[in-house]
Design a protein around this motif. Structure first.
Motif, PDB file in Angstrom:
ATOM      1  N   ALA A  31       0.786  -0.752  -0.039  1.00 59.65           N
ATOM      2  CA  ALA A  31      -0.014  -0.089   0.204  1.00 59.65           C
ATOM      3  C   ALA A  31       1.296   1.199   0.019  1.00 59.65           C
ATOM      4  O   ALA A  31       1.926   1.092   0.722  1.00 59.65           O
ATOM      5  N   VAL A  66      -2.278  -4.884   4.983  1.00 56.89           N
ATOM      6  CA  VAL A  66      -1.057  -5.148   3.842  1.00 56.89           C
ATOM      7  C   VAL A  66       0.130  -5.328   3.991  1.00 56.89           C
ATOM      8  O   VAL A  66       0.783  -5.038   5.332  1.00 56.89           O
ATOM      9  N   SER A  84      -1.809  -4.627  -5.116  1.00 58.91           N
ATOM     10  CA  SER A  84      -1.277  -3.563  -4.830  1.00 58.91           C
ATOM     11  C   SER A  84      -2.322  -2.338  -4.621  1.00 58.91           C
ATOM     12  O   SER A  84      -2.443  -2.474  -5.426  1.00 58.91           O
ATOM     13  N   VAL A  85      -1.944  -1.228  -3.712  1.00 56.25           N
ATOM     14  CA  VAL A  85      -2.994   0.006  -3.406  1.00 56.25           C
ATOM     15  C   VAL A  85      -2.561   0.997  -3.230  1.00 56.25           C
ATOM     16  O   VAL A  85      -1.632   1.236  -3.096  1.00 56.25           O
ATOM     17  N   VAL A 120      -9.050   4.918  -2.245  1.00 59.33           N
ATOM     18  CA  VAL A 120      -8.177   3.697  -2.376  1.00 59.33           C
ATOM     19  C   VAL A 120      -8.181   2.995  -3.544  1.00 59.33           C
ATOM     20  O   VAL A 120      -9.285   2.257  -4.257  1.00 59.33           O
TER      21      VAL A 120
END
Lengths: 167, 216
Positions: A31, A66, A84-85, A120
């Motif tokens: 993240a 995460v 993934s963010v 997000v």
């Protein structure tokens, strides 16, 4: 007898804590939290955004949502991009509050208030996964960075609720 | 008579100011072994993989923080000092990390790309008051010595450590906080997209374009 019951309760609570901790699994590989921006008319210092960025990363690490919280602008492997963010956001409103109003009237009057939206986004296809609206109110005598702490905690909590439950 | 009175007033004022200054100087924390921390990464940061891995060399680390006491991390509670200059700590960290990825040149002459680091912040920044907010911020100018081309790479690292009441715990938490923010900044630099782009721009795996000589 009382001591035994208390000890038994402590053991049960201890096991409950351990099992609860084991339940938290990382939903995302990485993240990346970006520095939030301020909307027009929002008078917050750059130090506030710096501190909020640090707090958000710290809270995300604590949440265990995460596997790795990376810094702004760090490269991510293509294989990990799908899981993934990237978290971006804007502070939409900030009211300084009034210590006089807070002391004389009370009941929530004159409180310092902050509103922000956090997005997000999935890293691979830039798809918006969720938007969180955060509203924090604190005593006007408190440091503005306390608000950053509470806002970061709120975002982390909301993310855990949203993505943790989906899993 | 009036002149004598004024003179006496001035003397009293000067004495008071001198006493105040002397007290302030006495309150200044001094570095001692018990209030000095050594900031050092337990493990070097693994850098990213480059297509044509160049060899780097750090030519210089310049302090641009404007801090008159760069080694003083915390002024209250008798002070907390660093054992080395922040520029030395940052340089060592980057060199060790580059070395761990086999990206460090033996000397400046054999380096493909040279780096000059400008350190803007190293230490604690203003936090909420309930915790310690560690911050390391620097900018690196990456240069190809053969062509003279340069690119700027910015990096920053932050860390939040919990506050403490006992001096021993404060020292421990501050040290951990600084190490964590230093690690974060080194990782941000070595694994950052900016460094990747800078290397792609400046280094083509030894294929220096013809006629591109170093600028004077």
């Amino acid at each position: 007898m009382r001591i035994r019951i208390t000890m038994a309760m402590l053991v049960v609570l201890g096991f409950a804590g351990v099992s609860a901790a084991k339940d938290t699994k990382a939903v995302f590989k990485t993240a990346e939290a970006k520095h939030f921006t301020g909307a027009e008319g929002v008078e917050l210092t750059p130090a506030f955004y710096d501190y909020f960025y640090a707090e958000l990363r710290s809270e995300l690490t604590k949440s265990k949502l995460v596997s790795e919280v990376i810094g702004e602008g760090e490269a991510v492997d293509d294989a990990d991009a799908e899981k993934s963010v990237v978290i971006t956001g804007t502070v939409t409103e900030y009211k300084k509050g009034s210590a006089v109003k807070s002391a004389l009237i009370g009941f929530g009057a004159g409180l310092r208030s902050l509103k922000m939206d956090a997005d997000v986004v999935r890293r691979s296809d830039k798809q918006n996964l969720s938007v969180f609206h955060v509203h924090v109110k604190v005593d006007p005598r408190w440091n503005e960075k306390t608000m950053a702490k509470f806002a970061a905690q709120q975002i982390s909590k909301d993310m855990k609720k949203e993505f943790g439950e989906k899993k | 008579m009036r002149i004598t009175g004024k003179l006496a007033g001035n003397v009293v004022l000067a004495t008071a100011l001198f006493a105040f200054h002397a007290r302030a100087v006495a309150d200044e924390p001094k570095p001692k072994p018990e209030n000095t921390v050594s900031v050092h990464l337990a493990e070097p940061v693994a850098p990213q993989k480059f297509e044509h891995a160049p060899k780097f060399w750090i030519t210089e680390t310049v302090d641009r923080s404007g801090n008159p006491q760069p080694m003083l991390v915390l002024k209250s509670r008798g002070g907390i000092f660093l054992d080395r200059q922040p520029t030395v700590i940052v340089r060592e960290t980057l060199e060790e990390s580059l070395k761990s990825g086999n990206l460090l040149a033996a000397d400046s002459n054999s380096a493909d790309l040279v780096i000059r680091v400008y350190l803007f912040h190293f230490g604690l920044a203003e936090g909420s008051g309930l915790d310690f907010f560690g911050k390391v911020e620097f900018s690196a100018i990456v240069k190809n010595p053969k062509t003279g081309e340069t690119a700027e790479v910015k990096a920053s690292g932050t860390s939040i450590a919990k506050g403490a009441a006992r001096k021993k715990n404060i020292q421990k938490n501050v040290q951990e906080d600084l190490e964590e923010s230093l690690k974060d900044a080194a990782r941000n630099f070595l694994r950052g997209q900016q460094l990747k782009e800078a290397v792609a721009l400046l280094w083509k795996g030894g294929d220096t374009p013809p006629g591109a000589e170093a600028k004077p």
